[in-house]
Scaffold this motif. Structure first.
Motif, PDB file in Angstrom:
ATOM      1  N   GLY A 142       0.780  -1.225   0.000  1.00 29.29           N
ATOM      2  CA  GLY A 142       0.000   0.000   0.000  1.00 29.29           C
ATOM      3  C   GLY A 142       0.813   1.277   0.000  1.00 29.29           C
ATOM      4  N   HIS A 143       2.140   1.179   0.148  1.00 27.56           N
ATOM      5  CA  HIS A 143       2.960   2.394   0.227  1.00 27.56           C
ATOM      6  C   HIS A 143       2.890   3.199  -1.067  1.00 27.56           C
ATOM      7  CE1 HIS A 143       6.010   4.938   2.022  1.00 27.56           C
ATOM      8  NE2 HIS A 143       6.661   4.921   0.864  1.00 27.56           N
ATOM      9  N   SER A 144       3.011   2.535  -2.194  1.00 29.25           N
ATOM     10  CA  SER A 144       2.917   3.225  -3.487  1.00 29.25           C
ATOM     11  C   SER A 144       1.545   3.876  -3.640  1.00 29.25           C
ATOM     12  CB  SER A 144       3.171   2.240  -4.634  1.00 29.25           C
ATOM     13  OG  SER A 144       2.925   2.833  -5.884  1.00 29.25           O
ATOM     14  N   GLU A 145       0.495   3.159  -3.264  1.00 29.72           N
ATOM     15  CA  GLU A 145      -0.852   3.721  -3.360  1.00 29.72           C
ATOM     16  C   GLU A 145      -0.975   4.995  -2.522  1.00 29.72           C
ATOM     17  OE1 GLU A 145      -3.851  -0.008  -4.171  1.00 29.72           O
ATOM     18  OE2 GLU A 145      -3.145   0.302  -2.116  1.00 29.72           O
ATOM     19  N   GLN A 146      -0.376   4.997  -1.349  1.00 25.80           N
ATOM     20  CA  GLN A 146      -0.470   6.174  -0.482  1.00 25.80           C
ATOM     21  C   GLN A 146       0.190   7.394  -1.124  1.00 25.80           C
ATOM     22  OE1 GLN A 146       1.186   4.840   3.249  1.00 25.80           O
ATOM     23  NE2 GLN A 146      -0.291   3.169   3.396  1.00 25.80           N
ATOM     24  N   LEU A 147       1.343   7.191  -1.752  1.00 24.15           N
ATOM     25  CA  LEU A 147       2.029   8.298  -2.413  1.00 24.15           C
ATOM     26  C   LEU A 147       1.248   8.779  -3.623  1.00 24.15           C
ATOM     27  CD1 LEU A 147       5.750   7.074  -2.268  1.00 24.15           C
ATOM     28  CD2 LEU A 147       4.563   8.610  -0.689  1.00 24.15           C
ATOM     29  N   VAL A 148       0.743   7.828  -4.406  1.00 24.62           N
ATOM     30  CA  VAL A 148      -0.056   8.189  -5.577  1.00 24.62           C
ATOM     31  C   VAL A 148      -1.297   8.967  -5.153  1.00 24.62           C
ATOM     32  CG1 VAL A 148      -1.559   7.229  -7.387  1.00 24.62           C
ATOM     33  CG2 VAL A 148       0.769   6.351  -7.086  1.00 24.62           C
ATOM     34  N   GLY A 149      -1.981   8.477  -4.140  1.00 29.12           N
ATOM     35  CA  GLY A 149      -3.188   9.142  -3.675  1.00 29.12           C
ATOM     36  C   GLY A 149      -2.915  10.560  -3.203  1.00 29.12           C
ATOM     37  N   ALA A 150      -1.806  10.750  -2.500  1.00 34.82           N
ATOM     38  CA  ALA A 150      -1.464  12.083  -2.009  1.00 34.82           C
ATOM     39  C   ALA A 150      -1.254  13.049  -3.169  1.00 34.82           C
ATOM     40  CB  ALA A 150      -0.214  12.018  -1.137  1.00 34.82           C
ATOM     41  N   ALA A 151      -0.564  12.579  -4.221  1.00 38.10           N
ATOM     42  CA  ALA A 151      -0.305  13.440  -5.376  1.00 38.10           C
ATOM     43  C   ALA A 151      -1.594  13.779  -6.111  1.00 38.10           C
ATOM     44  CB  ALA A 151       0.677  12.754  -6.323  1.00 38.10           C
ATOM     45  N   VAL A 152      -2.489  12.813  -6.225  1.00 36.96           N
ATOM     46  CA  VAL A 152      -3.753  13.047  -6.925  1.00 36.96           C
ATOM     47  C   VAL A 152      -4.633  14.016  -6.140  1.00 36.96           C
ATOM     48  CG1 VAL A 152      -5.891  11.953  -7.717  1.00 36.96           C
ATOM     49  CG2 VAL A 152      -3.696  10.840  -8.144  1.00 36.96           C
ATOM     50  N   ARG A 153      -4.702  13.817  -4.851  1.00 28.87           N
ATOM     51  CA  ARG A 153      -5.559  14.693  -4.020  1.00 28.87           C
ATOM     52  C   ARG A 153      -5.062  16.133  -3.998  1.00 28.87           C
ATOM     53  NH1 ARG A 153      -4.832  10.425  -0.479  1.00 28.87           N
ATOM     54  NH2 ARG A 153      -3.711  11.802   0.987  1.00 28.87           N
ATOM     55  N   ASP A 154      -3.740  16.302  -4.163  1.00 27.75           N
ATOM     56  CA  ASP A 154      -3.162  17.640  -4.137  1.00 27.75           C
ATOM     57  C   ASP A 154      -3.263  18.358  -5.479  1.00 27.75           C
ATOM     58  OD1 ASP A 154      -2.484  17.333  -1.511  1.00 27.75           O
ATOM     59  OD2 ASP A 154      -0.360  16.887  -1.876  1.00 27.75           O
ATOM     60  N   SER A 155      -3.693  17.644  -6.512  1.00 25.56           N
ATOM     61  CA  SER A 155      -3.723  18.219  -7.856  1.00 25.56           C
ATOM     62  C   SER A 155      -5.122  18.702  -8.220  1.00 25.56           C
ATOM     63  CB  SER A 155      -3.260  17.183  -8.883  1.00 25.56           C
ATOM     64  OG  SER A 155      -3.385  17.689 -10.198  1.00 25.56           O
ATOM     65  N   ALA A 156      -5.166  19.795  -8.951  1.00 26.18           N
ATOM     66  CA  ALA A 156      -6.440  20.308  -9.459  1.00 26.18           C
ATOM     67  C   ALA A 156      -6.781  19.697 -10.808  1.00 26.18           C
ATOM     68  CB  ALA A 156      -6.379  21.826  -9.585  1.00 26.18           C
ATOM     69  N   GLU A 157      -5.844  18.927 -11.382  1.00 23.00           N
ATOM     70  CA  GLU A 157      -6.050  18.316 -12.694  1.00 23.00           C
ATOM     71  C   GLU A 157      -6.864  17.030 -12.570  1.00 23.00           C
ATOM     72  OE1 GLU A 157      -5.087  19.941 -15.356  1.00 23.00           O
ATOM     73  OE2 GLU A 157      -4.109  21.472 -14.118  1.00 23.00           O
ATOM     74  N   THR A 158      -7.466  16.625 -13.662  1.00 22.35           N
ATOM     75  CA  THR A 158      -8.133  15.322 -13.721  1.00 22.35           C
ATOM     76  C   THR A 158      -7.077  14.253 -13.927  1.00 22.35           C
ATOM     77  OG1 THR A 158     -10.181  16.233 -14.637  1.00 22.35           O
ATOM     78  CG2 THR A 158      -9.775  13.883 -14.977  1.00 22.35           C
ATOM     79  N   VAL A 159      -6.950  13.362 -12.975  1.00 15.91           N
ATOM     80  CA  VAL A 159      -5.941  12.305 -13.028  1.00 15.91           C
ATOM     81  C   VAL A 159      -6.630  10.970 -12.791  1.00 15.91           C
ATOM     82  CG1 VAL A 159      -3.772  11.436 -12.090  1.00 15.91           C
ATOM     83  CG2 VAL A 159      -4.208  13.904 -12.125  1.00 15.91           C
ATOM     84  N   TYR A 160      -6.348   9.998 -13.659  1.00 15.02           N
ATOM     85  CA  TYR A 160      -6.945   8.675 -13.544  1.00 15.02           C
ATOM     86  C   TYR A 160      -5.978   7.732 -12.828  1.00 15.02           C
ATOM     87  CZ  TYR A 160      -9.927  10.739 -17.108  1.00 15.02           C
ATOM     88  OH  TYR A 160     -10.769  11.577 -17.798  1.00 15.02           O
ATOM     89  N   VAL A 161      -6.515   6.970 -11.894  1.00 14.56           N
ATOM     90  CA  VAL A 161      -5.701   6.050 -11.095  1.00 14.56           C
ATOM     91  C   VAL A 161      -6.097   4.611 -11.397  1.00 14.56           C
ATOM     92  CG1 VAL A 161      -5.126   5.271  -8.762  1.00 14.56           C
ATOM     93  CG2 VAL A 161      -5.352   7.721  -9.249  1.00 14.56           C
TER      94      VAL A 161
END
Length: 322
Positions: A60-79
């Protein structure tokens, strides 16, 4: 950044995606979390809108980093993420029943755990992390997928095809049950072109191309004298004579193309993007420097036909699991 359709999903994804295995810190040794997050944000700022992770990447470590970056972005990002097999075996062995590997309750529980790690309400593409075509029409995995879609926890469903077994998902593709497939595709392993790519093009299934650099070999950075940190999976991937063999083949490619070895990373990435079946290619990018290099490579567009003809002669599939 150019964008392509992800099969029939309706998603327009950047042709360069972010492969987040290397930032999980358990198989690729040496990643720094702060730099990993900077790389993720840098990629998003450059138009990358498709991030591929998995629970198995560091529990889950990678998911946590990815999620943090997505939540901090105003862009539409697909996970995109992945459900690990319950027996924790990669790749899937023949003869296993789907209920041993992906029972419905496991699929639901893992997805909910990944959503918690990501800090998101929905996973855009949820994938099974191994696959066997024998499971089409068997088990209750499909019921779980349909339930997750109905509950809004996932939008689309895919599978990550076993390494070097692209034909082991053709029945699933033809069944109409899957939205995407993730497959190893690179200059060495061109086997998806034989049967899988024609099948996905006919069915409208998206293709996520992984391992475009053959874990570094096709960048020219893996040489006979190269060493890896203790515990790094590349110690087994490049065991025996494989470092020497890969280096000799990389030099041969450079000679045939009449380019410097240093240009091969760009060429390897563009090779993947030159096939019309490819929706997105997901190299690992653990630093902002790698992001910038891959963005430049992708922006150079597809290779010339004469270059592709030359590269076709350099097939070299090494199945390390046999």
């Amino acid at each position: 950044m150019r964008y392509r359709k992800l099969g029939n999903t309706g998603l327009e994804v950047s042709e360069l995606g972010f492969g987040a295995w290397g930032i999980g810190r358990d198989a690729w040794i040496g990643a720094d979390d702060d730099e990993s997050v900077r790389a993720l944000r840098h990629a998003i700022e450059h138009g990358v809108n498709f991030l591929d992770t998995a629970y198995a990447y560091g529990d889950g470590h990678s998911e946590q980093l990815v999620g943090a970056a997505v939540r901090d972005s105003a862009e539409t990002v697909y996970v995109a993420s992945k459900i690990p097999p319950k027996n924790m075996e990669w790749p899937a062995r023949r003869g296993l029943r789907p209920e041993e590997v992906f029972p419905a309750d496991w699929i639901v529980a893992c997805t909910e755990r990944s959503l918690e790690d990501l800090g998101l309400e929905t996973i855009d593409v949820q994938q099974l992390h191994v696959w066997s075509d024998d499971w089409v029409g068997q088990g209750d995995w499909l019921e779980a997928i349909e339930r997750l879609k109905r509950d809004g926890k996932i939008r689309f469903f895919g599978v990550s095809i076993n390494d070097h077994q692209p034909e082991n998902a053709i029945r699933l593709v033809e069944s109409g049950l899957v939205d995407t497939v993730q497959v190893i595709y690179n200059v060495f392993d061109q086997s998806p072109e034989d049967a899988l790519f024609p099948a996905v093009e006919a069915a409208g299934v998206g293709v996520i191309a992984r391992v475009p650099f053959d874990e570094g070999a096709l960048t020219g950075s893996v040489r006979p004298e190269t060493t890896f940190p203790e515990g790094d999976f590349r110690n087994s991937y490049f065991a025996g004579e494989r470092k020497r063999e890969a280096w000799e083949r990389v030099q041969a490619i450079a000679r045939d193309l009449d380019v410097e070895v240093e240009r091969l990373a760009e060429i390897a990435l563009r090779f993947c993007l030159s096939h019309p079946a490819t929706s997105v290619v997901i190299p690992g990018m653990r630093s902002t420097r790698n992001v910038e290099r891959n963005v430049r490579a992708a922006s150079a567009g597809q290779l010339e036909e004469n270059q592709l003809t030359t590269l076709r002669r350099h097939r070299w599939v090494v199945d390390l699991y046999r």
